[in-house]
Design an enzyme around this catalytic site. Sequence first.
Site, PDB file in Angstrom:
ATOM      1  N   GLU A  82      12.302  -4.105  -4.202  1.00 13.49           N
ATOM      2  CA  GLU A  82      10.958  -3.806  -4.714  1.00 13.49           C
ATOM      3  C   GLU A  82      10.554  -4.780  -5.821  1.00 13.49           C
ATOM      4  O   GLU A  82      11.382  -5.517  -6.356  1.00 13.49           O
ATOM      5  CB  GLU A  82      10.894  -2.374  -5.271  1.00 13.49           C
ATOM      6  N   ASN A  89       2.076   3.425  -5.285  1.00  6.15           N
ATOM      7  CA  ASN A  89       2.241   2.123  -4.643  1.00  6.15           C
ATOM      8  C   ASN A  89       0.898   1.398  -4.541  1.00  6.15           C
ATOM      9  O   ASN A  89      -0.146   1.932  -4.922  1.00  6.15           O
ATOM     10  CB  ASN A  89       2.843   2.282  -3.238  1.00  6.15           C
ATOM     11  N   ASP A 149       2.770   0.568   1.293  1.00  2.44           N
ATOM     12  CA  ASP A 149       3.710   0.442   0.183  1.00  2.44           C
ATOM     13  C   ASP A 149       3.106  -0.530  -0.829  1.00  2.44           C
ATOM     14  O   ASP A 149       1.949  -0.406  -1.185  1.00  2.44           O
ATOM     15  CB  ASP A 149       5.075  -0.013   0.710  1.00  2.44           C
TER      16      ASP A 149
END
Length: 292
Positions: A18, A148, A198
Amino acid sequence: MTGTVWERLEGFRCTLGEGPTYDRHTDTVWWFDIPGRVLFEHCFTGGVTRQHGLPELSSALARIDSERQLLVTESGLYLRSIADGSLSLHMPLEADQPQTRSNDARVHPSGAFWIGTMGKDEKEGAGSIYWYRKGALRRLFSGITVSNAICFSPDGRLGYFTDTPTRQIMQVALDAGTGLPIGAPMPFGAPFEDSMPDGAVVDAQGNLWVACWGGHGVQVYAPDGAFLRKIALPAALTTCPAFVGPEAERLLVTSALVNIDPESPGADAAGGVFLVDLGVPTGKFEPDVLIG
């Protein structure tokens, strides 16, 4: 989008990759393996990837200047020395809520930092999205399950975010000078059908590039929400994109391997980090965060 040219950065695999962020001043990209408590550093000039252990769950960072970064963790915002990796607490963030952690974050053109949190067990509504700038911290939105897709239009007048399980990206009008909302969030485009949104980033033309959790790639949307194209990648759980390269002509995409069936398509690519050649200067670089 067919015929996409991509390569995989080798030598590691992330459980939950991430938060990629590119530093154009040093031609270096940074990203995290959240559960692994690792910060990765890859310098394109030398082609070397380094791993830095972290004391707690961390998910994002922003450049302050040539010597420091602002690191987002499960307990707060920390000043990080680029030279030696040392950390010092700048400001607590949900430090009194051990059930939550940080997740997505991005810097607004004004130097403000939007930071999302979520429950460690993805408890419904446990997360929030915050605004930080020059030592001030405000909660913007609460009741979010998985924060997100935080990103901003090039002029700073629009902000985007999603609560991933809703499958819907939201858009909100902003004060360009501060990055604070001046209106209520509204749906942006149609809800995702075959995957969930995302992490996301906006290019120089205002198009959104959204990593698709469960969608094997990145989908691109025009400023009006219309679908433009998809960049297909082998990993199913793509998590976050970032523009990299001297002219922002490439896209780096992180991914995850959590709960992946080893027999499923692309399972061997899960947790990889992918570098996509876009062919032309497309992206834009993230500004430095203002801490004072």
